[in-house]
Design a protein around this motif. Structure first.
Motif, PDB file in Angstrom:
ATOM      1  N   THR A 194       0.849  -1.193   0.000  1.00 22.38           N
ATOM      2  CA  THR A 194       0.000   0.000   0.000  1.00 22.38           C
ATOM      3  C   THR A 194       0.881   1.238   0.000  1.00 22.38           C
ATOM      4  N   ARG A 195       0.585   2.161  -0.880  1.00 19.18           N
ATOM      5  CA  ARG A 195       1.361   3.395  -0.969  1.00 19.18           C
ATOM      6  C   ARG A 195       0.440   4.610  -0.957  1.00 19.18           C
ATOM      7  N   LEU A 196       0.983   5.704  -0.494  1.00 14.82           N
ATOM      8  CA  LEU A 196       0.294   6.984  -0.577  1.00 14.82           C
ATOM      9  C   LEU A 196       0.767   7.705  -1.831  1.00 14.82           C
ATOM     10  N   HIS A 197      -0.152   8.308  -2.537  1.00 16.37           N
ATOM     11  CA  HIS A 197       0.200   9.093  -3.708  1.00 16.37           C
ATOM     12  C   HIS A 197      -0.586  10.393  -3.645  1.00 16.37           C
ATOM     13  N   PRO A 198       0.014  11.514  -4.007  1.00 15.47           N
ATOM     14  CA  PRO A 198      -0.702  12.788  -3.937  1.00 15.47           C
ATOM     15  C   PRO A 198      -2.069  12.777  -4.618  1.00 15.47           C
ATOM     16  N   ARG A 199      -2.185  12.063  -5.728  1.00 17.03           N
ATOM     17  CA  ARG A 199      -3.454  12.055  -6.465  1.00 17.03           C
ATOM     18  C   ARG A 199      -4.551  11.308  -5.736  1.00 17.03           C
ATOM     19  N   ASN A 200      -4.203  10.550  -4.705  1.00 17.94           N
ATOM     20  CA  ASN A 200      -5.202   9.846  -3.905  1.00 17.94           C
ATOM     21  C   ASN A 200      -5.670  10.669  -2.712  1.00 17.94           C
ATOM     22  N   LEU A 201      -5.246  11.932  -2.636  1.00 19.43           N
ATOM     23  CA  LEU A 201      -5.557  12.778  -1.483  1.00 19.43           C
ATOM     24  C   LEU A 201      -6.389  13.981  -1.917  1.00 19.43           C
ATOM     25  N   VAL A 202      -7.373  14.311  -1.081  1.00 22.43           N
ATOM     26  CA  VAL A 202      -8.230  15.480  -1.310  1.00 22.43           C
ATOM     27  C   VAL A 202      -8.094  16.396  -0.101  1.00 22.43           C
ATOM     28  N   LEU A 203      -7.878  17.672  -0.343  1.00 21.56           N
ATOM     29  CA  LEU A 203      -7.669  18.649   0.719  1.00 21.56           C
ATOM     30  C   LEU A 203      -8.955  19.425   1.006  1.00 21.56           C
ATOM     31  N   PRO A 204      -9.546  19.268   2.195  1.00 20.83           N
ATOM     32  CA  PRO A 204     -10.696  20.098   2.563  1.00 20.83           C
ATOM     33  C   PRO A 204     -10.229  21.521   2.909  1.00 20.83           C
ATOM     34  N   LEU A 205     -10.970  22.516   2.436  1.00 19.27           N
ATOM     35  CA  LEU A 205     -10.628  23.914   2.684  1.00 19.27           C
ATOM     36  C   LEU A 205     -11.859  24.685   3.130  1.00 19.27           C
TER      37      LEU A 205
END
Length: 326
Positions: A25-36
């Motif tokens: 399992t890896r983290l990738h920036p495209r798998n992340l959503v930033l709440p603002l």
């Protein structure tokens, strides 16, 4: 005579290079959503219960948007914090309301670089803090609320939002909003259903983040955290109604639900690492009780490992920058 073990799992943990090569399992920036969070008026405001997170004004938002795009974050989820509220949340579908203005700004600034997403719920806009319109007895009127959601969906689509986050947990909300969007020609606007959203104790800091006016709780429409089958059922209903993406919220306390749902759906499954999860790690790290960076990474990997394809997390920008530099 002692027999040495022939099968040694430790062989694949022998070095950092080996561990990286066999990581599942890896983290990738495209798998992340930033709440603002975007507030009406000028200036930003720190959120005391969420160190490092703030309410942005439009100028500050623009800077954060470009930072997220540069880091390769997959998307942003916008929440509006209006200056005034009323019983029906009229600011939610006002084209000049703070959320819709912020959406237009986001699409103009970074719409080609990441997915602009908007929270479709009335709780930030009502003077009672509930996610819908109240009836004469003070309860949330499900069907009257659907009409407000439809109006809000049209306003957000016209502002340019690519993905509407239906977070109110009203019965039939996906079908109602989908029909309204299609009838108005917004057939390409996608829907993210907060399908398995529990009435959780981990939402507390979020209430500060949006200046919530809520008195009481939302247990008559959000799920009981004790019921996993309810979450599976809610997801199935939303997929049948036309949801393009479904979500489990909160993530950390419902990893079992993510794992149960993942093999049952043929649309993307996401999860929301909510404000309380963020606040607990930050608070413990500030006291020196845990390794902050390791705890952040482990918590996100657990959500991805359980089966979530993307994660909404307040650490999205920070983690994306780190992963991009690896």
């Amino acid at each position: 005579m002692t027999h040495a073990p022939r099968i040694r799992p430790r062989r694949l943990r022998s070095s950092a290079a080996m561990r990286e090569m066999v990581a599942e399992t890896r983290l990738h920036p495209r798998n992340l959503v930033l709440p603002l969070f975007v507030r009406e008026g000028e200036g930003t405001r720190e959120i005391a219960s969420m160190p490092g997170v703030r309410q942005h004004d439009l100028d500050s938002l623009a800077r954060e948007l470009h930072a997220a795009a540069a880091a390769g974050v997959g998307g942003i989820m916008l929440f509006g914090v209006p200056a005034t509220r009323d019983a029906t949340g009229s600011g939610a579908d006002d084209p000049s309301g703070i959320l819709n203005r912020a959406t237009t700004l986001a699409v103009r600034e970074v719409g080609e670089a990441l997915v602009v997403q908007t929270d479709l719920c009335l709780d930030e806009f009502t003077d009672h803090g509930h996610c819908g319109v109240l009836d004469g007895a003070g309860g949330v009127d499900n069907d009257a609320t659907l009409e407000r959601y439809a109006a809000m969906a049209l306003a957000q689509a016209e502002a340019g939002s690519a993905l509407l986050g239906l977070s109110g947990m009203m019965d039939g909300q996906v079908a109602h909003v989908r029909a309204a969007l299609d009838a108005a020609g917004h057939t390409d606007t996608a829907l993210l259903a907060y399908s398995a959203k529990s009435a959780s104790a981990f939402y507390g800091p979020f209430r500060e983040a949006v200046d919530s006016q809520l008195v009481g709780d939302r247990r008559t429409y959000q799920m009981d955290p004790r019921n996993a089958r309810d979450g599976v059922r809610e997801v199935a209903l939303d997929v049948a109604e036309g949801a393009d993406v479904v979500m489990v919220k909160p993530a950390g306390s419902q990893l079992d639900l993510i794992a149960r749902i993942a093999p049952r759906v043929d649309v993307p499954l996401w999860a929301y690492q909510v404000s309380g999860e963020y606040a607990m790690i930050e608070a413990a790290a500030q006291r020196g009780w845990i390794d902050r960076d390791a705890a952040i990474a482990e918590s996100l990997v657990a959500i991805r490992r359980a089966g979530a394809q993307a994660v909404l997390t307040y650490w999205a920008l920070e983690v994306a920058r780190k992963e991009s530099s690896r």
